[in-house]
Design a protein around this motif. Structure first.
Motif, mmCIF file in Angstrom:
data_model
loop_
_atom_site.group_PDB
_atom_site.id
_atom_site.type_symbol
_atom_site.label_atom_id
_atom_site.label_comp_id
_atom_site.label_asym_id
_atom_site.label_seq_id
_atom_site.Cartn_x
_atom_site.Cartn_y
_atom_site.Cartn_z
ATOM 1 N N VAL A 116 35.370 -16.009 44.472
ATOM 2 C CA VAL A 116 34.809 -15.062 45.446
ATOM 3 C C VAL A 116 35.684 -15.049 46.686
ATOM 4 O O VAL A 116 35.984 -16.104 47.260
ATOM 5 C CB VAL A 116 33.364 -15.457 45.827
ATOM 6 C CG1 VAL A 116 32.795 -14.468 46.852
ATOM 7 C CG2 VAL A 116 32.483 -15.518 44.588
ATOM 8 N N ARG A 149 31.087 -21.391 41.145
ATOM 9 C CA ARG A 149 31.628 -20.418 42.094
ATOM 10 C C ARG A 149 32.555 -21.160 43.052
ATOM 11 O O ARG A 149 32.246 -22.258 43.503
ATOM 12 C CB ARG A 149 30.513 -19.735 42.904
ATOM 13 C CG ARG A 149 29.541 -18.952 42.055
ATOM 14 C CD ARG A 149 28.405 -18.394 42.900
ATOM 15 N NE ARG A 149 28.775 -17.158 43.564
ATOM 16 C CZ ARG A 149 28.837 -16.989 44.878
ATOM 17 N NH1 ARG A 149 28.601 -18.001 45.699
ATOM 18 N NH2 ARG A 149 29.148 -15.822 45.396
ATOM 19 N N LEU A 166 34.894 -20.347 46.566
ATOM 20 C CA LEU A 166 35.183 -19.358 47.604
ATOM 21 C C LEU A 166 36.597 -19.538 48.148
ATOM 22 O O LEU A 166 37.021 -20.655 48.460
ATOM 23 C CB LEU A 166 34.182 -19.475 48.756
ATOM 24 C CG LEU A 166 32.688 -19.439 48.413
ATOM 25 C CD1 LEU A 166 31.867 -19.347 49.694
ATOM 26 C CD2 LEU A 166 32.354 -18.278 47.491
ATOM 27 N N GLU A 220 26.635 -16.334 53.761
ATOM 28 C CA GLU A 220 25.944 -15.564 52.727
ATOM 29 C C GLU A 220 26.416 -15.960 51.326
ATOM 30 O O GLU A 220 25.629 -15.976 50.378
ATOM 31 C CB GLU A 220 26.189 -14.062 52.940
ATOM 32 C CG GLU A 220 25.541 -13.484 54.194
ATOM 33 C CD GLU A 220 25.957 -12.043 54.416
ATOM 34 O OE1 GLU A 220 26.528 -11.426 53.467
ATOM 35 O OE2 GLU A 220 25.726 -11.505 55.520
ATOM 36 N N GLU A 221 27.705 -16.262 51.193
ATOM 37 C CA GLU A 221 28.300 -16.493 49.875
ATOM 38 C C GLU A 221 28.301 -17.953 49.429
ATOM 39 O O GLU A 221 28.429 -18.245 48.244
ATOM 40 C CB GLU A 221 29.753 -15.981 49.865
ATOM 41 C CG GLU A 221 29.911 -14.487 50.082
ATOM 42 C CD GLU A 221 29.528 -13.676 48.861
ATOM 43 O OE1 GLU A 221 29.123 -14.273 47.847
ATOM 44 O OE2 GLU A 221 29.636 -12.440 48.921
ATOM 45 N N VAL A 271 36.178 -14.257 50.582
ATOM 46 C CA VAL A 271 35.436 -14.082 51.829
ATOM 47 C C VAL A 271 36.325 -13.299 52.793
ATOM 48 O O VAL A 271 37.461 -13.718 53.064
ATOM 49 C CB VAL A 271 35.041 -15.442 52.448
ATOM 50 C CG1 VAL A 271 34.237 -15.230 53.728
ATOM 51 C CG2 VAL A 271 34.247 -16.267 51.441
ATOM 52 N N GLU A 308 33.854 -18.293 38.812
ATOM 53 C CA GLU A 308 33.751 -17.067 39.597
ATOM 54 C C GLU A 308 34.483 -17.312 40.916
ATOM 55 O O GLU A 308 34.092 -18.169 41.710
ATOM 56 C CB GLU A 308 32.288 -16.713 39.875
ATOM 57 C CG GLU A 308 32.132 -15.430 40.680
ATOM 58 C CD GLU A 308 30.690 -15.164 41.105
ATOM 59 O OE1 GLU A 308 30.454 -14.144 41.781
ATOM 60 O OE2 GLU A 308 29.813 -15.988 40.772
ATOM 61 N N SER A 351 27.850 -22.623 45.612
ATOM 62 C CA SER A 351 29.302 -22.678 45.385
ATOM 63 C C SER A 351 29.744 -24.127 45.213
ATOM 64 O O SER A 351 29.217 -25.029 45.861
ATOM 65 C CB SER A 351 30.056 -22.036 46.553
ATOM 66 O OG SER A 351 29.790 -20.655 46.606
ATOM 67 N N LYS A 354 29.722 -13.971 56.699
ATOM 68 C CA LYS A 354 29.897 -13.670 55.266
ATOM 69 C C LYS A 354 29.994 -14.963 54.455
ATOM 70 O O LYS A 354 29.497 -15.048 53.340
ATOM 71 C CB LYS A 354 31.156 -12.826 55.054
ATOM 72 C CG LYS A 354 31.067 -11.422 55.622
ATOM 73 C CD LYS A 354 30.086 -10.560 54.846
ATOM 74 C CE LYS A 354 30.101 -9.128 55.340
ATOM 75 N NZ LYS A 354 29.094 -8.285 54.634
#
Length: 453
Positions: free
Chosen positions: A183, A156, A158, A200-201, A185, A181, A205, A197
């Motif tokens: 993601v 992952r 971000l 949380e993510e 934010v 993946e 990662s 946020k």
């Protein structure tokens, strides 16, 4: 006597027979029907006719002096000193391509070494490669690199939602094969990256990416804190920065970045319709990071006679090593753009770079102040180059009427960021004149008044 301009065309039938085909059309048998079409091309023209037609087309172009432009969003009108173009047009630079026998190209290697050295000082990280395609591919390569550093156990990466749509597209396309993946934010009510946020993510990662000023031009206030959150979660911290801002703001390395990326073409290159470019890629002095860097690194050594010599220290591209071992498949060469950036940067020096950043900041602040008189700037804060402005009427109407008045407006954000409404991104650089901004605001006032009648 017939002449064959395509090599071996005289042996067409023989070659078709050898590969088991009876006609050229058979080579395209797996292409869906209707997809192969004949080109209905006009008859050829003489060189002079082409010259005349091209000049007629080019004559329709307007310079920025004839039509002030406030279109930025990643491509900006910077002044490039005349000597930069003169130097890079010297044959030893202009004709130098990928050096397969690099050590014979000592001049080019030294120029790239100087580029790396200056960018290392600028970005606050000691190891810099000799360029990527552009800023977007540099981010994508950083994402892939963070996954490799985690040995594929974390997939992952971000990114901030307030990122250029073009960069997002490049990142997603580039990393699709590796099954990453990506993601996004979101931003908070201040337009800053939402730290809650992010917390949380960030779990599991491989890396976190942030830009020192986001796509909206808003300076990110919490870069250091974002890095701390990333590191606490075991993720690598990647920071993007426009080099023209680094004379007045802290360098990514000073803010805790493991990897830094940026766009070198903002120094020394004209806009060129968006390309070519050269991506900056820098890392900490950590062996594990250096071994996973994409591209090439130029180093300084000594030859057999003890004299200074430049060498290709690291070359982990698939052209140079076994493909399975390569860290990147970037093959083209952006070295000329990198050399142009080095020349421009050397010309400016630390004082000149600081002055450049200060002028851009002042011009952007003036643009923001004046645009606030005719629209709403959705977020408060410090802006660098770009400023978003929300209007009460559809922006396509505004843009069309600005063009009628000989002004090129900003980049419409509604398509990619519908939550911002009828908002456009207007840009200023060191080349932006006060009278251009005043003319823009006057025109906007007239257009809005006319639309409200």
């Amino acid at each position: 006597m017939g002449r064959h301009y395509i090599p071996n065309s005289a042996h067409k039938e023989e070659m078709l027979k050898e590969i088991g085909f009876s006609a050229i059309e058979d080579l395209f048998s797996d292409v869906p029907k209707g997809m192969v079409k004949e080109f209905d091309l006009p008859e050829g023209k003489s060189e002079y006719e082409v010259f005349t037609e091209m000049n007629e087309i080019l004559g329709k172009n307007k310079t920025v002096l004839e039509m002030p432009s406030f279109l930025g969003a990643g491509t900006y009108f910077h002044y490039v000193p005349a000597h930069v173009k003169y130097i890079i047009e010297r044959s030893e630079f202009l004709t130098a391509y990928t050096p397969y026998q690099p050590e014979i190209s000592q001049g080019m290697l030294q120029a790239l070494f100087e580029y790396q050295s200056m960018m290392a000082e600028l970005y606050g990280l000691p190891i810099v490669n000799s360029s990527m395609y552009d800023w977007g591919t540099a981010i994508a390569e950083a994402a892939l690199m963070t996954v490799r550093l985690h040995r594929g156990k974390r997939k992952r990466f971000l990114i901030l939602k307030a990122l250029s749509p073009e960069k997002k597209a490049v990142i997603r396309t580039y990393t699709r094969g590796a099954d990453l993946e990506i993601v996004e934010v979101p931003w908070d009510e201040k337009g800053q990256l939402d730290l809650e946020k992010l917390k949380e993510e960030v779990k599991d990662s491989a890396g976190v990416y942030v830009e020192m000023s986001n796509f909206f031009g808003l300076l990110e206030e919490n870069v250091r804190e974002i890095g701390e959150i990333a590191h606490e979660a075991g993720a690598y911290f990647v920071v993007g920065a426009d080099p023209t801002m680094l004379g007045v703001f802290e360098a990514p390395g000073e803010l805790g970045a493991d990897i830094a990326v940026g766009e070198a073409s903002y120094l020394g290159s004209p806009m060129n319709f968006g390309g070519p470019r050269a991506g900056v890629f820098a890392v900490k002095n950590d062996r594990s990071l250096i071994r996973q860097m994409p591209g090439r690194i130029i180093g300084m050594s000594k030859d057999a006679d003890g004299k200074r010599a430049f060498v290709m220290t690291l070359q982990t591209r698939e052209q140079h090593i076994r493909r399975a071992k390569a860290t990147s498949n970037i093959c083209s060469n952006e070295a000329l753009v990198a050399v142009a950036a080095a020349i421009h940067l050397a010309t400016l020096g630390p004082k000149g770079l600081a002055e450049l950043g200060e002028i851009i900041l002042k011009n952007t602040a003036y643009l923001k102040k004046r645009l606030s008189e005719v629209g709403e700037v959705p977020f408060e804060g410090i802006y660098f180059k770009d400023v978003p402005v929300r209007f009460e009427i559809p922006y396509d109407i505004i843009h069309e009427r600005l063009l009628e008045r000989g002004i090129h407006g900003g980049y419409y954000l509604g398509k990619h960021f519908p939550e911002l409404g009828e908002t456009a991104l207007f840009a200023a650089t060191e080349t932006t004149r006060k009278e251009w901004v005043d003319r823009l605001v006057e025109a906007l006032g007239e257009i809005i008044s006319e639309a409200e009648l």
